[in-house]
Design an enzyme around this catalytic site. Structure first.
Site, PDB file in Angstrom:
ATOM      1  N   LYS A   1       0.856  -1.191   0.000  1.00  0.00           N
ATOM      2  CA  LYS A   1       0.000   0.000   0.000  1.00  0.00           C
ATOM      3  C   LYS A   1       0.889   1.236   0.000  1.00  0.00           C
ATOM      4  O   LYS A   1       1.800   1.364   0.831  1.00  0.00           O
ATOM      5  CB  LYS A   1      -0.882  -0.022   1.244  1.00  0.00           C
TER       6      LYS A   1
HETATM    7  O1  G3P Z   1      -8.953   1.395   4.373  1.00  0.00           O
HETATM    8  C1  G3P Z   1      -8.893   2.715   4.847  1.00  0.00           C
HETATM    9  C2  G3P Z   1      -9.747   2.806   6.046  1.00  0.00           C
HETATM   10  O2  G3P Z   1      -9.244   1.957   6.996  1.00  0.00           O
HETATM   11  C3  G3P Z   1      -9.938   4.143   6.629  1.00  0.00           C
HETATM   12  O3  G3P Z   1     -11.096   4.075   7.369  1.00  0.00           O
HETATM   13  O4  G3P Z   1     -12.737   4.780   9.052  1.00  0.00           O
HETATM   14  O5  G3P Z   1     -10.302   5.346   9.348  1.00  0.00           O
HETATM   15  O6  G3P Z   1     -11.671   6.487   7.605  1.00  0.00           O
HETATM   16  P1  G3P Z   1     -11.484   5.257   8.409  1.00  0.00           P
END
Ligand code: G3P
Length: 214
Positions: free
Chosen positions: A83
């Site tokens: 990533k």
């Molecule tokens: O895959 C990216 C994700 O983990 C981000 O999620 O909820 O931290 O915006 P969030």
């Protein structure tokens, strides 16, 4: 459509995998930190649980350092994907890694142009963040539809991973708009398979059944 699990919690991965719902796993530095485990050890364990792609993110910000980190990370399993953050240095790294045959997932995508740049540089996956865009009032689902249209129109090889999914409605939206994959946090899954009317229905069926089977 494929579902990835957005977690580094191996218990969650095993539980959801046993339902046949896991096609891969994504992580990021915050997700890894939450588990309090060694990065390499946890990614190797996840890569042995699922045969699908497992994304592990670089920490470096310079292209040559990202490439060096990617070389290490990609040795942790045949299904491990590197990533890379969506920056100029990140694009440079993606271009080098794609020529070497190393799969990449370009993360932190918030616009159509960022998605286009990542596809063109050779990203295997691109990860637009739905929840974080909606947090600031932007139309995140339109982004998914536009990216899918561009991939189909110009035959790019990249696949869209709709990330930062926090609600059943967001998952339903990105599914209808053509995301190839949605990456879903473990805690969201039970909300996806439950409905109060299902629970009420089971209760009333069992109550009626017991009346005739005393
Ligand atoms: O895959 C990216 C994700 O983990 C981000 O999620 O909820 O931290 O915006 P969030």
């Amino acid at each position: 459509m494929k579902f990835f699990l957005d977690t580094a919690n191996v218990d969650d991965i095993r539980r959801i995998d046993s339902l046949g719902l896991v096609d891969g796993v994504t992580t990021n530095p915050s997700i890894i930190a939450k588990e309090g485990r060694d990065f390499e050890e946890v990614i190797k364990e996840i890569a042995s649980i699922t045969s699908g792609p497992v994304s592990a993110e670089v920490i470096a910000l310079k292209a040559d350092e990202m490439v060096a980190e990617a070389h290490q990370i990609s040795k942790w399993g045949e299904n491990v994907v590197v990533k890379i953050p969506m920056t100029e240095e990140g694009l440079k790294a993606v271009h080098i890694l794609s020529q070497e045959g190393i799969k990449t997932n370009v993360t932190l995508i918030f616009s159509v142009s960022q998605g286009l740049m990542a596809m063109k540089a050779g990203a295997t996956f691109i990860s637009p963040f739905i929840g974080r865009l909606e947090d600031i009032g932007s139309n995140a689902t339109e982004l998914i539809a536009d990216l899918r249209k561009i991939i189909d129109m110009y035959q790019f090889d990249s696949e869209i991973i709709a990330a930062s999914i926090r609600t059943p409605y967001q998952l339903e939206s990105v599914s209808k708009l053509g995301a190839h994959i949605a990456t879903i946090p473990g805690e969201l899954f039970p909300k996806l398979w439950t409905h109060p009317l299902t629970d009420q229905g089971i209760q009333s069926f069992l109550a009626d059944w017991s009346k005739f089977n005393k």
